[in-house]
Design a protein around this motif. Sequence first.
Motif, PDB file in Angstrom:
ATOM      1  N   SER A 127       0.661  -1.281  -0.100  1.00 30.79           N
ATOM      2  CA  SER A 127      -0.034   0.063   0.035  1.00 30.79           C
ATOM      3  C   SER A 127       0.739   1.269   0.145  1.00 30.79           C
ATOM      4  CB  SER A 127      -0.840   0.250   1.181  1.00 30.79           C
ATOM      5  OG  SER A 127      -0.169   0.101   2.521  1.00 30.79           O
ATOM      6  N   GLN A 128       2.073   1.194   0.467  1.00 27.25           N
ATOM      7  CA  GLN A 128       3.241   2.068   0.424  1.00 27.25           C
ATOM      8  C   GLN A 128       3.956   2.643  -0.856  1.00 27.25           C
ATOM      9  OE1 GLN A 128       2.828   4.272   3.038  1.00 27.25           O
ATOM     10  NE2 GLN A 128       1.372   2.922   3.657  1.00 27.25           N
ATOM     11  N   GLY A 129       3.404   1.423  -2.087  1.00 29.80           N
ATOM     12  CA  GLY A 129       3.871   1.721  -3.245  1.00 29.80           C
ATOM     13  C   GLY A 129       5.146   0.611  -3.517  1.00 29.80           C
ATOM     14  N   SER A 130       5.403   0.449  -4.852  1.00 27.07           N
ATOM     15  CA  SER A 130       6.339  -0.598  -5.362  1.00 27.07           C
ATOM     16  C   SER A 130       7.798  -0.551  -4.766  1.00 27.07           C
ATOM     17  CB  SER A 130       6.373  -0.844  -7.058  1.00 27.07           C
ATOM     18  OG  SER A 130       6.915   0.383  -7.428  1.00 27.07           O
ATOM     19  N   ASP A 131       8.161   0.637  -4.747  1.00 28.02           N
ATOM     20  CA  ASP A 131       9.639   0.679  -4.303  1.00 28.02           C
ATOM     21  C   ASP A 131       9.812   0.118  -2.808  1.00 28.02           C
ATOM     22  OD1 ASP A 131      10.381   1.977  -6.420  1.00 28.02           O
ATOM     23  OD2 ASP A 131      10.298   4.115  -5.584  1.00 28.02           O
ATOM     24  N   ALA A 132       8.648   0.531  -1.824  1.00 25.33           N
ATOM     25  CA  ALA A 132       8.418   0.021  -0.475  1.00 25.33           C
ATOM     26  C   ALA A 132       8.614  -1.544  -0.518  1.00 25.33           C
ATOM     27  CB  ALA A 132       7.171   0.557   0.225  1.00 25.33           C
ATOM     28  N   VAL A 133       7.847  -2.192  -1.643  1.00 28.47           N
ATOM     29  CA  VAL A 133       8.065  -3.719  -1.596  1.00 28.47           C
ATOM     30  C   VAL A 133       9.330  -4.062  -2.015  1.00 28.47           C
ATOM     31  CG1 VAL A 133       7.262  -5.558  -3.126  1.00 28.47           C
ATOM     32  CG2 VAL A 133       5.780  -3.661  -2.306  1.00 28.47           C
ATOM     33  N   ALA A 134      10.062  -3.481  -2.830  1.00 33.58           N
ATOM     34  CA  ALA A 134      11.456  -3.762  -3.010  1.00 33.58           C
ATOM     35  C   ALA A 134      12.522  -3.646  -1.884  1.00 33.58           C
ATOM     36  CB  ALA A 134      12.155  -2.963  -4.202  1.00 33.58           C
ATOM     37  N   ALA A 135      12.294  -2.488  -1.365  1.00 38.73           N
ATOM     38  CA  ALA A 135      13.147  -2.337   0.001  1.00 38.73           C
ATOM     39  C   ALA A 135      12.796  -3.533   1.011  1.00 38.73           C
ATOM     40  CB  ALA A 135      12.916  -1.035   0.594  1.00 38.73           C
ATOM     41  N   PHE A 136      11.453  -3.844   1.324  1.00 41.17           N
ATOM     42  CA  PHE A 136      10.937  -4.717   2.395  1.00 41.17           C
ATOM     43  C   PHE A 136      11.420  -6.277   1.849  1.00 41.17           C
ATOM     44  CE2 PHE A 136       8.124  -7.390   4.763  1.00 41.17           C
ATOM     45  CZ  PHE A 136       8.144  -6.805   5.919  1.00 41.17           C
ATOM     46  N   GLY A 137      11.500  -6.578   0.674  1.00 39.52           N
ATOM     47  CA  GLY A 137      11.957  -7.602   0.064  1.00 39.52           C
ATOM     48  C   GLY A 137      13.396  -7.880   0.683  1.00 39.52           C
ATOM     49  N   VAL A 138      14.277  -6.900   0.480  1.00 43.82           N
ATOM     50  CA  VAL A 138      15.718  -6.942   0.830  1.00 43.82           C
ATOM     51  C   VAL A 138      15.682  -7.097   2.372  1.00 43.82           C
ATOM     52  CG1 VAL A 138      17.770  -5.604   0.894  1.00 43.82           C
ATOM     53  CG2 VAL A 138      16.306  -5.757  -1.036  1.00 43.82           C
ATOM     54  N   VAL A 139      14.973  -6.500   3.336  1.00 40.53           N
ATOM     55  CA  VAL A 139      14.937  -6.717   4.525  1.00 40.53           C
ATOM     56  C   VAL A 139      14.388  -7.853   5.001  1.00 40.53           C
ATOM     57  CG1 VAL A 139      13.811  -5.785   6.810  1.00 40.53           C
ATOM     58  CG2 VAL A 139      14.534  -4.200   5.034  1.00 40.53           C
ATOM     59  N   MET A 140      13.602  -8.833   4.312  1.00 43.23           N
ATOM     60  CA  MET A 140      13.195  -9.946   4.731  1.00 43.23           C
ATOM     61  C   MET A 140      14.308 -11.043   4.311  1.00 43.23           C
ATOM     62  SD  MET A 140       9.322 -10.194   3.014  1.00 43.23           S
ATOM     63  CE  MET A 140       8.963 -11.985   3.210  1.00 43.23           C
ATOM     64  N   ARG A 141      15.059 -10.898   3.313  1.00 41.24           N
ATOM     65  CA  ARG A 141      16.119 -11.561   3.090  1.00 41.24           C
ATOM     66  C   ARG A 141      17.320 -11.570   4.019  1.00 41.24           C
ATOM     67  NH1 ARG A 141      14.078 -15.854   0.614  1.00 41.24           N
ATOM     68  NH2 ARG A 141      14.013 -15.899  -1.739  1.00 41.24           N
ATOM     69  N   ILE A 142      17.674 -10.224   4.553  1.00 39.05           N
ATOM     70  CA  ILE A 142      18.627  -9.902   5.597  1.00 39.05           C
ATOM     71  C   ILE A 142      18.188 -10.582   6.971  1.00 39.05           C
ATOM     72  CG2 ILE A 142      20.055  -8.317   6.850  1.00 39.05           C
ATOM     73  CD1 ILE A 142      19.838  -6.544   3.991  1.00 39.05           C
ATOM     74  N   GLU A 143      16.935 -10.459   7.242  1.00 35.93           N
ATOM     75  CA  GLU A 143      16.540 -10.774   8.650  1.00 35.93           C
ATOM     76  C   GLU A 143      17.178 -12.194   9.060  1.00 35.93           C
ATOM     77  OE1 GLU A 143      12.379 -11.497  10.230  1.00 35.93           O
ATOM     78  OE2 GLU A 143      12.626  -9.458  10.683  1.00 35.93           O
ATOM     79  N   PRO A 144      16.771 -13.104   8.266  1.00 34.68           N
ATOM     80  CA  PRO A 144      17.300 -14.543   8.787  1.00 34.68           C
ATOM     81  C   PRO A 144      18.672 -14.714   8.839  1.00 34.68           C
ATOM     82  CG  PRO A 144      15.749 -14.648   6.775  1.00 34.68           C
ATOM     83  CD  PRO A 144      16.095 -13.454   7.046  1.00 34.68           C
ATOM     84  N   LEU A 145      19.535 -13.940   8.109  1.00 31.33           N
ATOM     85  CA  LEU A 145      20.972 -14.071   8.300  1.00 31.33           C
ATOM     86  C   LEU A 145      21.430 -13.225   9.732  1.00 31.33           C
ATOM     87  CD1 LEU A 145      22.595 -13.351   4.864  1.00 31.33           C
ATOM     88  CD2 LEU A 145      22.743 -15.269   6.341  1.00 31.33           C
ATOM     89  N   ALA A 146      20.555 -12.139   9.933  1.00 35.66           N
ATOM     90  CA  ALA A 146      20.657 -11.398  11.121  1.00 35.66           C
ATOM     91  C   ALA A 146      20.328 -12.220  12.466  1.00 35.66           C
ATOM     92  CB  ALA A 146      20.136  -9.952  11.324  1.00 35.66           C
ATOM     93  N   LEU A 147      19.517 -13.021  12.157  1.00 35.69           N
ATOM     94  CA  LEU A 147      19.067 -13.896  13.383  1.00 35.69           C
ATOM     95  C   LEU A 147      19.333 -15.367  13.372  1.00 35.69           C
ATOM     96  CD1 LEU A 147      15.408 -12.844  13.379  1.00 35.69           C
ATOM     97  CD2 LEU A 147      16.715 -12.752  15.507  1.00 35.69           C
ATOM     98  N   LEU A 148      20.659 -15.475  12.665  1.00 36.56           N
ATOM     99  CA  LEU A 148      21.287 -16.876  12.112  1.00 36.56           C
ATOM    100  C   LEU A 148      21.330 -17.658  13.492  1.00 36.56           C
ATOM    101  CD1 LEU A 148      22.638 -18.443  10.059  1.00 36.56           C
ATOM    102  CD2 LEU A 148      24.811 -17.520  10.459  1.00 36.56           C
ATOM    103  N   LEU A 149      21.963 -17.188  14.680  1.00 39.23           N
ATOM    104  CA  LEU A 149      22.303 -18.046  15.752  1.00 39.23           C
ATOM    105  C   LEU A 149      21.183 -18.510  16.480  1.00 39.23           C
ATOM    106  CD1 LEU A 149      24.328 -19.582  17.355  1.00 39.23           C
ATOM    107  CD2 LEU A 149      24.588 -17.308  18.848  1.00 39.23           C
ATOM    108  N   PRO A 150      19.885 -17.658  16.656  1.00 35.70           N
ATOM    109  CA  PRO A 150      18.755 -17.924  17.195  1.00 35.70           C
ATOM    110  C   PRO A 150      18.066 -19.211  16.342  1.00 35.70           C
ATOM    111  CG  PRO A 150      18.983 -15.463  17.366  1.00 35.70           C
ATOM    112  CD  PRO A 150      20.129 -16.328  16.649  1.00 35.70           C
ATOM    113  N   MET A 151      18.148 -19.042  14.929  1.00 35.43           N
ATOM    114  CA  MET A 151      17.415 -19.843  13.956  1.00 35.43           C
ATOM    115  C   MET A 151      18.129 -21.118  13.970  1.00 35.43           C
ATOM    116  SD  MET A 151      16.245 -17.539  10.670  1.00 35.43           S
ATOM    117  CE  MET A 151      15.195 -18.818  10.247  1.00 35.43           C
ATOM    118  N   VAL A 152      19.461 -21.169  14.357  1.00 35.19           N
ATOM    119  CA  VAL A 152      20.187 -22.430  14.451  1.00 35.19           C
ATOM    120  C   VAL A 152      19.825 -23.112  15.570  1.00 35.19           C
ATOM    121  CG1 VAL A 152      22.303 -23.500  14.597  1.00 35.19           C
ATOM    122  CG2 VAL A 152      21.864 -21.754  12.918  1.00 35.19           C
TER     123      VAL A 152
END
Length: 475
Positions: A293-318
């Motif tokens: 709802s905030q526009g396609s550019d917001a989707v592009a940015a959020f897509g990157v955040v969704m991919r970085i988050e698992p790496l940032a939470l790597l130890l807890p996920m393991v």
Amino acid sequence: MGSDNSPALSLGEPLQVCDKQRKRAVRKRWILTGSTSAVLKQLTLPMLWAILALFSADLIELYFASRLGVEELTAMSFSLPVQATLFAFAIGLGIVVATRLTQAKEVEQLAAVSLIFTVLVGATLAAVIWLGLQPMLTLLGFAEFAAREQVWPTLERYMQYRLGAVVFFFVVMVVFGVLRAFGNMRGAAQLLVTFAGLQIVMSAGLFTPWAQTELPLSGLERLGVAHFIAAVSASLYALYLLRIKENISLKVRLLSQRSRQAFRRLFRLFVPVVAMQLLTPLAQSLLMMIVASQGSDAVAAFGVVMRIEPLALLLPMVLTTSLPIFVGQNWAANKSLRVRRGIKQALAACLVWQSVIALVLFWGADMLGVGFCKQSFVSQSIELAMCILPVSYAALAGVMLYVSCCNAIGRSTLALNVTLVRLFVLSLPGAYLGAQLNGFQGIVWALALANFVVGAWLVYGAMQGRVVRQELASN
């Protein structure tokens, strides 16, 4: 001469099977008696490299998509909730099969039935998603994307390869779960590293100047092909590990009563486990609608955040994959002090890890934003999210460990309630209100606040429980 040798030959395989079973028993006993820190280290370190490789492959795939242009990055970002759904099914299948195999007396029979069950589920799910792909993306907000007509053909072909690889990917994840259940952490880690490594190498190879000129494939299509080849190759390696390294026979009589009974038991466990796993991709899908709802550019940015988050939470996920093995087996053996010690050590490690990660992402936020996209709004939105969200990941790590330990000791209802509160009571409503008040920045702040609130709630509950136990002990 032939008759003299035949008994030795016939005894060879049973002796080998007994040796494998003996090794599994030794692994289980070691989990119950070894040093807590040593056991957690041995269970966690191989998985750390495996999960790191898996999520790095996903992030590198998104990076290659960003090199194609902001339109391609946005298009792939719209497909991430669909991919998260596939991953949730794969994890759920791995849990179901591993659970049944650790409880079964006839491991070989159930292993073969489980693989057939995995293939059937994967093929059915891939067909359903393929038939409903465009309506799903439209529901996520893809219809409002200005460049949808331009990127839809290449996105469709990319998803065609991804869905074609579903069966093979599911086999990889199921065998990964089986190897973990047998205590073969090294083999499980090697399997995921092999899969991720193949995907990275194939993606890089298909983006070389020679491949771009000689192969009639679009940019996103190349990424789909890389994933397909990696999944097929890794599934063959997974079957090799299962058959040769674990000596599990894959022969089965499909129409026998035992096979039918095994199918029914797998299905009965599969439904609740996968339903639990699907909560996160469902929340991601709803969150993507709010972001769109905030526009396609917001989707592009959020897509990157969704991919970085698992790496940032790597130890807890393991730790959510290794700690339940330690907690579950020690809890069943009535070693509650050992369980408590293991949880404290895991939580302390996560707090240190997330503090370091938060600092690294804060100082490197601008480089990440520009590295993925030079378009100002996208890069600034990525930078903003990397400055705010990682601070709340320490609280989220505690929540993840709490939920995984509840599942390990049979308190799945409590784990479900915590997950529902975090996702559907706090995160989603908060993101909606944040979007109305302050756009993409409001969404980021709302998600961070939700993590802090749930973390504080669990800490308060733990402190209250300790006070009650102390009062009971004094009385």
